[in-house]
Enzyme design. Structure first.
Site, PDB file in Angstrom:
ATOM      1  N   GLU A 164       3.969  -5.205   7.332  1.00  0.00           N
ATOM      2  CA  GLU A 164       3.057  -4.225   7.956  1.00  0.00           C
ATOM      3  C   GLU A 164       3.352  -4.002   9.431  1.00  0.00           C
ATOM      4  O   GLU A 164       3.223  -2.898   9.948  1.00  0.00           O
ATOM      5  CB  GLU A 164       1.600  -4.695   7.793  1.00  0.00           C
ATOM      6  CG  GLU A 164       1.030  -4.521   6.405  1.00  0.00           C
ATOM      7  CD  GLU A 164       1.305  -5.709   5.481  1.00  0.00           C
ATOM      8  OE1 GLU A 164       2.225  -6.501   5.774  1.00  0.00           O
ATOM      9  OE2 GLU A 164       0.607  -5.821   4.466  1.00  0.00           O
ATOM     10  N   GLU A 224      -0.362  -9.609  -0.425  1.00  0.00           N
ATOM     11  CA  GLU A 224      -1.774  -9.956  -0.191  1.00  0.00           C
ATOM     12  C   GLU A 224      -2.522 -10.046  -1.521  1.00  0.00           C
ATOM     13  O   GLU A 224      -3.361 -10.932  -1.721  1.00  0.00           O
ATOM     14  CB  GLU A 224      -2.417  -8.916   0.721  1.00  0.00           C
ATOM     15  CG  GLU A 224      -1.856  -8.978   2.133  1.00  0.00           C
ATOM     16  CD  GLU A 224      -2.500  -7.971   3.043  1.00  0.00           C
ATOM     17  OE1 GLU A 224      -3.369  -8.361   3.828  1.00  0.00           O
ATOM     18  OE2 GLU A 224      -2.155  -6.775   2.966  1.00  0.00           O
ATOM     19  N   ALA A 238       0.841  -1.199   0.000  1.00  0.00           N
ATOM     20  CA  ALA A 238       0.000   0.000   0.000  1.00  0.00           C
ATOM     21  C   ALA A 238       0.879   1.253   0.000  1.00  0.00           C
ATOM     22  O   ALA A 238       2.036   1.202   0.431  1.00  0.00           O
ATOM     23  CB  ALA A 238      -0.881  -0.014   1.236  1.00  0.00           C
ATOM     24  N   GLY A 253       0.638  -5.239   1.097  1.00  0.00           N
ATOM     25  CA  GLY A 253      -0.543  -5.368   0.244  1.00  0.00           C
ATOM     26  C   GLY A 253      -0.209  -6.017  -1.097  1.00  0.00           C
ATOM     27  O   GLY A 253      -1.074  -6.643  -1.716  1.00  0.00           O
TER      28      GLY A 253
HETATM   29  C1  LIG Z   1      -8.202  -0.161   7.213  1.00  0.00           C
HETATM   30  C2  LIG Z   1      -7.189   0.027   6.114  1.00  0.00           C
HETATM   31  C3  LIG Z   1      -7.039  -1.213   5.248  1.00  0.00           C
HETATM   32  C4  LIG Z   1      -5.743  -1.130   4.487  1.00  0.00           C
HETATM   33  C5  LIG Z   1      -5.434  -2.486   3.979  1.00  0.00           C
HETATM   34  C6  LIG Z   1      -4.183  -2.526   3.181  1.00  0.00           C
HETATM   35  C7  LIG Z   1      -2.965  -2.560   3.983  1.00  0.00           C
HETATM   36  C8  LIG Z   1      -1.835  -2.711   3.364  1.00  0.00           C
HETATM   37  C9  LIG Z   1      -0.658  -2.611   4.167  1.00  0.00           C
HETATM   38  C10 LIG Z   1       0.601  -2.331   3.357  1.00  0.00           C
HETATM   39  O1  LIG Z   1       0.821  -2.757   2.282  1.00  0.00           O
HETATM   40  S1  LIG Z   1       1.649  -1.335   4.178  1.00  0.00           S
HETATM   41  C11 LIG Z   1       3.048  -1.234   3.114  1.00  0.00           C
HETATM   42  C12 LIG Z   1       3.844  -2.480   3.182  1.00  0.00           C
HETATM   43  N1  LIG Z   1       5.026  -2.301   2.423  1.00  0.00           N
HETATM   44  C13 LIG Z   1       6.178  -1.975   2.947  1.00  0.00           C
HETATM   45  O2  LIG Z   1       6.329  -1.822   4.136  1.00  0.00           O
HETATM   46  C14 LIG Z   1       7.318  -1.779   1.989  1.00  0.00           C
HETATM   47  C15 LIG Z   1       7.984  -0.461   2.231  1.00  0.00           C
HETATM   48  N2  LIG Z   1       9.023  -0.211   1.267  1.00  0.00           N
HETATM   49  C16 LIG Z   1      10.201  -0.831   1.284  1.00  0.00           C
HETATM   50  O3  LIG Z   1      10.485  -1.703   2.067  1.00  0.00           O
HETATM   51  C17 LIG Z   1      11.212  -0.363   0.299  1.00  0.00           C
HETATM   52  O4  LIG Z   1      10.939   0.971  -0.002  1.00  0.00           O
HETATM   53  C18 LIG Z   1      11.203  -1.192  -0.997  1.00  0.00           C
HETATM   54  C19 LIG Z   1       9.808  -1.276  -1.588  1.00  0.00           C
HETATM   55  C20 LIG Z   1      11.727  -2.595  -0.687  1.00  0.00           C
HETATM   56  C21 LIG Z   1      12.135  -0.514  -2.022  1.00  0.00           C
HETATM   57  O5  LIG Z   1      13.413  -0.307  -1.425  1.00  0.00           O
HETATM   58  P1  LIG Z   1      14.516   0.598  -2.153  1.00  0.00           P
HETATM   59  O6  LIG Z   1      15.712   0.598  -1.257  1.00  0.00           O
HETATM   60  O7  LIG Z   1      14.649   0.158  -3.533  1.00  0.00           O
HETATM   61  O8  LIG Z   1      13.918   2.058  -2.233  1.00  0.00           O
HETATM   62  P2  LIG Z   1      13.505   3.057  -1.079  1.00  0.00           P
HETATM   63  O9  LIG Z   1      14.497   4.162  -1.010  1.00  0.00           O
HETATM   64  O10 LIG Z   1      13.190   2.335   0.175  1.00  0.00           O
HETATM   65  O11 LIG Z   1      12.113   3.619  -1.646  1.00  0.00           O
HETATM   66  C22 LIG Z   1      12.065   4.393  -2.836  1.00  0.00           C
HETATM   67  C23 LIG Z   1      11.017   5.455  -2.677  1.00  0.00           C
HETATM   68  O12 LIG Z   1       9.741   4.827  -2.603  1.00  0.00           O
HETATM   69  C24 LIG Z   1       9.078   5.210  -1.403  1.00  0.00           C
HETATM   70  N3  LIG Z   1       8.285   4.054  -0.956  1.00  0.00           N
HETATM   71  C25 LIG Z   1       8.694   2.782  -0.872  1.00  0.00           C
HETATM   72  N4  LIG Z   1       7.687   2.003  -0.473  1.00  0.00           N
HETATM   73  C26 LIG Z   1       6.633   2.808  -0.285  1.00  0.00           C
HETATM   74  C27 LIG Z   1       5.301   2.586   0.136  1.00  0.00           C
HETATM   75  N5  LIG Z   1       4.836   1.352   0.439  1.00  0.00           N
HETATM   76  N6  LIG Z   1       4.478   3.630   0.216  1.00  0.00           N
HETATM   77  C28 LIG Z   1       4.904   4.887  -0.104  1.00  0.00           C
HETATM   78  N7  LIG Z   1       6.162   5.168  -0.513  1.00  0.00           N
HETATM   79  C29 LIG Z   1       7.010   4.131  -0.598  1.00  0.00           C
HETATM   80  C30 LIG Z   1      10.204   5.552  -0.446  1.00  0.00           C
HETATM   81  O13 LIG Z   1       9.741   6.418   0.573  1.00  0.00           O
HETATM   82  C31 LIG Z   1      11.175   6.226  -1.368  1.00  0.00           C
HETATM   83  O14 LIG Z   1      10.683   7.533  -1.599  1.00  0.00           O
HETATM   84  P3  LIG Z   1      11.670   8.789  -1.586  1.00  0.00           P
HETATM   85  O15 LIG Z   1      10.795   9.968  -1.794  1.00  0.00           O
HETATM   86  O16 LIG Z   1      12.663   8.548  -2.676  1.00  0.00           O
HETATM   87  O17 LIG Z   1      12.337   8.812  -0.263  1.00  0.00           O
END
Ligand SMILES: CCCCCC/C=C/CC(=O)SCCNC(=O)CCNC(=O)[C@H](O)C(C)(C)COP(=O)(O)OP(=O)(O)OC[C@H]1O[C@@H](n2cnc3c(N)ncnc32)[C@H](O)[C@@H]1OP(=O)(O)O
Length: 709
Positions: free
Chosen positions: A113, A93, A51, A90
């Site tokens: 998460e 999922e 997400a 997500g």
């Molecule tokens: C009642 C509500 C119901 C909701 C139900 C749905 C729930 C879903 C839950 C989720 O999915 S929560 C999210 C789970 N995912 C994560 O925790 C992954 C987080 N990201 C990472 O671990 C890493 O970023 C990566 C994807 C493995 C990539 O790593 P890499 O080293 O290649 O790059 P980064 O420098 O970390 O990231 C690049 C850039 O992208 C932004 N970013 C990464 N992931 C997300 C994200 N999930 N959401 C928003 N933004 C994300 C990160 O902040 C970087 O941005 P920047 O501006 O360059 O700093």
């Protein structure tokens, strides 16, 4: 789009626009009689990072994830997820809602998460246990750890792993399953395989999870949601998942953990007053490095460098130290390689007594004893020995980096790299930008830190930098609390309940009490004019607590001597036990100084220790020694055991309310007017005067920005 297949690329995160795109495209594909199967893949070779975390702070828009995944699973055409690079949160999922999953061999999968204070609330806590069984699901969901495609295959999470093109492999699989029944592929239809002793498994896991969580709510909620998958039909399990998620979603802990996610990434985006920044300064390539000194720090640093693929020349002054350093470094590399099932890269490090061997290295990290005169002599020698363009870095926990630079022939190429012990384990690296450190030098140190797997934070060159400057005042409060009536175990318990990995007195014992003793001597706080029998409780115009000095004089130096604030089984022992001798020592001390012990509450311990950290953080921002509150918070989270679910001292202050922090500091300062660090900082007062703006606006309230970075 072909007659039989419909392929829809996703972007990295499941933003509202992406969810809309998938929902519409899948509906179209299901309706289109020419389409026989669907493959979901990501954009630019990345399946999905989950997400969009930034959306959590806004009102929900776009199609929700749960019905979208449900529609895919319930569809009458096979849907195959083509997982390249990652399927996280997500994203996984969504893949679990597909009927089949193909992963590239290098892909990572996980449900992280919990690290954001949440749980996998798009059916993840209900589908995964049905697929893998309870123990594996509990492990993945409560820890959030990422797994390899190979492990995912073993656990049954993916159906195929390919070294080739995952999308092509998914297309092939999709075409091969057209016409097969889909009901057995719908995970929500499956019964959860149950372990024989379900209650026993959960009891054991809950004990472990609670111990590791240090007060974080999400891991416990994750375990409860998995239990629902064991005991309830899918639809009721999903309700339970939603209820647990609703509690977490609006909690301060989730906000803190999501703040940490972005703060960690923001810390890498440094800038200097001269306009040099992370995105306009080119780091030097580092292929070879020298490490001087093979004590605890030098050994860990050498191991980090070798593991990152950098050839190392390690230098010591005496054969004996060189030998024991060599044995220790090789042992660490061998144990690490064994754990990872690879060959230890022992050929990448040479050990020598000669500084001359450093003549060709790209960069040197000096890690000798924390003594300015000694470090200066090493730096002067390095100037003579090293290539004129080699970078010279000092691993110091608080000495003046510019003073060291001044003895070299290249002050712009000198920078501080403050590693934390043990250096091959701890994630924090403070990069100390001296006033003369060049942008290229800072860029190289920051990038090198990242390559070593560290969270690098750029800080200014002041005594103690950011971390230890704040730590000193935190430790002072803890000592004053002992004088006033607390015991070390009472202070530690309050701090551990707050969420610190270890209480401050346990940390002090672990680090060695003689370190601070030496620093206080060097600062002129201890000397011949101090009465050894009745040492003064006021020095340099403020309250001073001689308790730690008195302990050191008794030879109680912490774990290494088997006795410090606690008692240990033997020298080097790890298990801290309260020592009745310390209790009598404190009573005698209070009697001698006429202090009547009072009852100290847990609230007072936490407020005085924690608010004093934030108060100094505000001063650090005003002094320009850190660029942003996020940087200070990351120093504490990654270097000092601060509980991540409380965001960091600055975030915590904002969450408690700046007005409350101000009022509590004023209260404690009125009680202790001789402790100047309890006096609220100017910036804190100004922010409260401006009605506590959000953290991103704090900088606007610093009168004259005086960045030292
Ligand atoms: C009642 C509500 C119901 C909701 C139900 C749905 C729930 C879903 C839950 C989720 O999915 S929560 C999210 C789970 N995912 C994560 O925790 C992954 C987080 N990201 C990472 O671990 C890493 O970023 C990566 C994807 C493995 C990539 O790593 P890499 O080293 O290649 O790059 P980064 O420098 O970390 O990231 C690049 C850039 O992208 C932004 N970013 C990464 N992931 C997300 C994200 N999930 N959401 C928003 N933004 C994300 C990160 O902040 C970087 O941005 P920047 O501006 O360059 O700093």
């Amino acid at each position: 789009c072909s007659d039989e297949l419909f392929i829809r690329p996703l972007s990295l995160v499941l933003s509202a626009a992406v969810r809309k795109g998938i929902t519409e495209a899948v509906a179209r594909a299901f309706k289109d009689t020419r389409v026989k199967a669907v493959v979901l893949c990501g954009e630019n070779g990345k399946f999905c990072g989950g997400a969009d975390i930034r959306e959590f702070a806004k009102a929900m828009s776009g199609p929700p994830l749960v019905p979208m995944i449900h529609a895919i699973e319930a569809g009458e055409k096979p849907v195959v997820a083509a997982i390249e690079e990652m399927a996280l949160g997500g994203g996984l999922e969504l893949a679990l809602g597909c009927h089949y999953r193909v992963a590239h061999a290098k892909a990572r999968l996980g449900l992280p998460e919990v690290t954001l204070g949440l749980l996998p609330a798009a059916g993840g806590t209900q589908r995964l246990p049905r697929l893998t069984g309870i123990p594996a699901a509990l492990d993945l969901i409560t820890t959030g750890r990422h797994i390899s495609a190979q492990e995912a295959l073993k656990l049954g999470i993916v159906d195929r792993v390919t070294e080739g093109n995952a999308v092509e492999a998914a297309v092939e699989l999709a075409l091969s399953v057209v016409g097969r029944p889909l009901a057995p592929r719908r995970l929500s239809n499956h019964a959860t395989p149950l372990p024989a002793d379900l209650d026993g498994v959960f009891e054991e896991v809950l004990v472990q999870v609670k111990r590791r969580a240090r007060g974080a709510m999400a891991p416990v909620a994750c375990a409860k949601a998995v239990r629902a998958a064991a005991e309830l039909p899918y639809s009721r399990g999903l309700e339970c998942e939603r209820e647990l998620m609703n509690t977490l979603f609006t909690s301060g802990q989730a906000r803190a953990l999501q703040y940490c996610f972005f703060a960690q990434r923001a810390a890498g985006k440094w800038s200097l007053p001269n306009g040099a920044r992370w995105d306009n300064s080119r780091p030097r390539a580092v292929h070879t490095a020298g490490v001087i000194g093979l004590g605890t720090m030098g050994r860990g640093i050498a191991v980090c460098l070798v593991k990152a693929g950098i050839s190392v020349v390690a230098v010591e002054t005496e054969e004996k130290q060189l030998d024991s350093g060599r044995r220790a470094v090789r042992g660490m590399l061998e144990r690490d390689a064994k754990r990872r099932g690879v060959t230890a890269p022992l050929h990448m490090i040479t050990f020598t007594l000669s500084m001359q061997q450093l003549r060709d290295v790209d960069l040197v990290i000096e890690a000798v004893f924390e003594d300015m005169a000694l470090k200066k002599s090493v730096f002067a020698e390095l100037s003579r020995v090293c290539r004129p363009n080699a970078l010279l870095c000092t691993n110091t926990s608080g000495l003046d980096v510019d003073e060291l630079a001044s003895v070299t022939d290249r002050p712009p190429l000198v920078v501080g790299m403050h590693f934390f012990a043990p250096a091959h384990v701890m994630k924090l690296l403070e990069v100390i930008c001296g006033p003369r450190s060049s942008p290229e030098t800072v860029a190289t140190a920051m990038t090198l830190g990242k390559r070593l797997g560290k969270v690098s934070v750029a800080v200014g060159n002041c005594p103690g930098f950011v971390g230890n400057r704040m730590l000193k005042l935190y430790l002072d409060q803890a000592h004053f609390l002992l004088e006033e009536g607390a015991s070390p175990e009472q202070v530690d318990q309050a701090l551990e309940e707050f969420g610190f990995a270890l209480g401050i007195f346990k940390v002090a014992d672990l680090s060695g009490l003689d370190i601070g003793w030496r620093v206080r001597k060097a600062a002129g706080l201890i000397g011949p004019d101090v009465d050894p029998k009745f040492p003064s409780r006021h020095r340099q115009g403020r309250r001073y607590c001689p308790l730690p000095d008195l302990l050191c004089e008794q030879g109680r130096l912490g774990q290494k001597s088997g006795r410090g604030w606690y008692l240990y089984d033997s020298a080097g022992g790890k298990e801290a036990r309260p020592d009745p001798a310390i209790s009598s020592f404190l009573q005698e001390y209070r009697l001698r100084y006429g202090i009547s012990a009072r009852r100290i509450t847990e609230q007072e311990v936490v407020e005085r220790c924690v608010f004093v950290l934030a108060n100094e953080g505000f001063r650090i921002l005003e002094d320009g020694m850190a660029a942003a509150p996020e940087d200070i918070d990351m120093v504490y989270v990654f270097g000092y055991g601060w509980p991540r679910h409380r965001g960091g001292p600055m975030f915590h202050a904002a969450q408690v309310g700046l007005a409350t922090v101000l009022q509590r500091l004023e209260f404690y300062h009125r009680q202790n007017p001789d402790i100047p660090h309890l006096q609220p900082s100017t910036l804190l007062r100004r922010l409260v005067g401006a009605r506590s703006p959000p953290m991103q606006q704090w900088k606007q309230h610093i009168r004259s920005i005086n960045s030292q970075l």
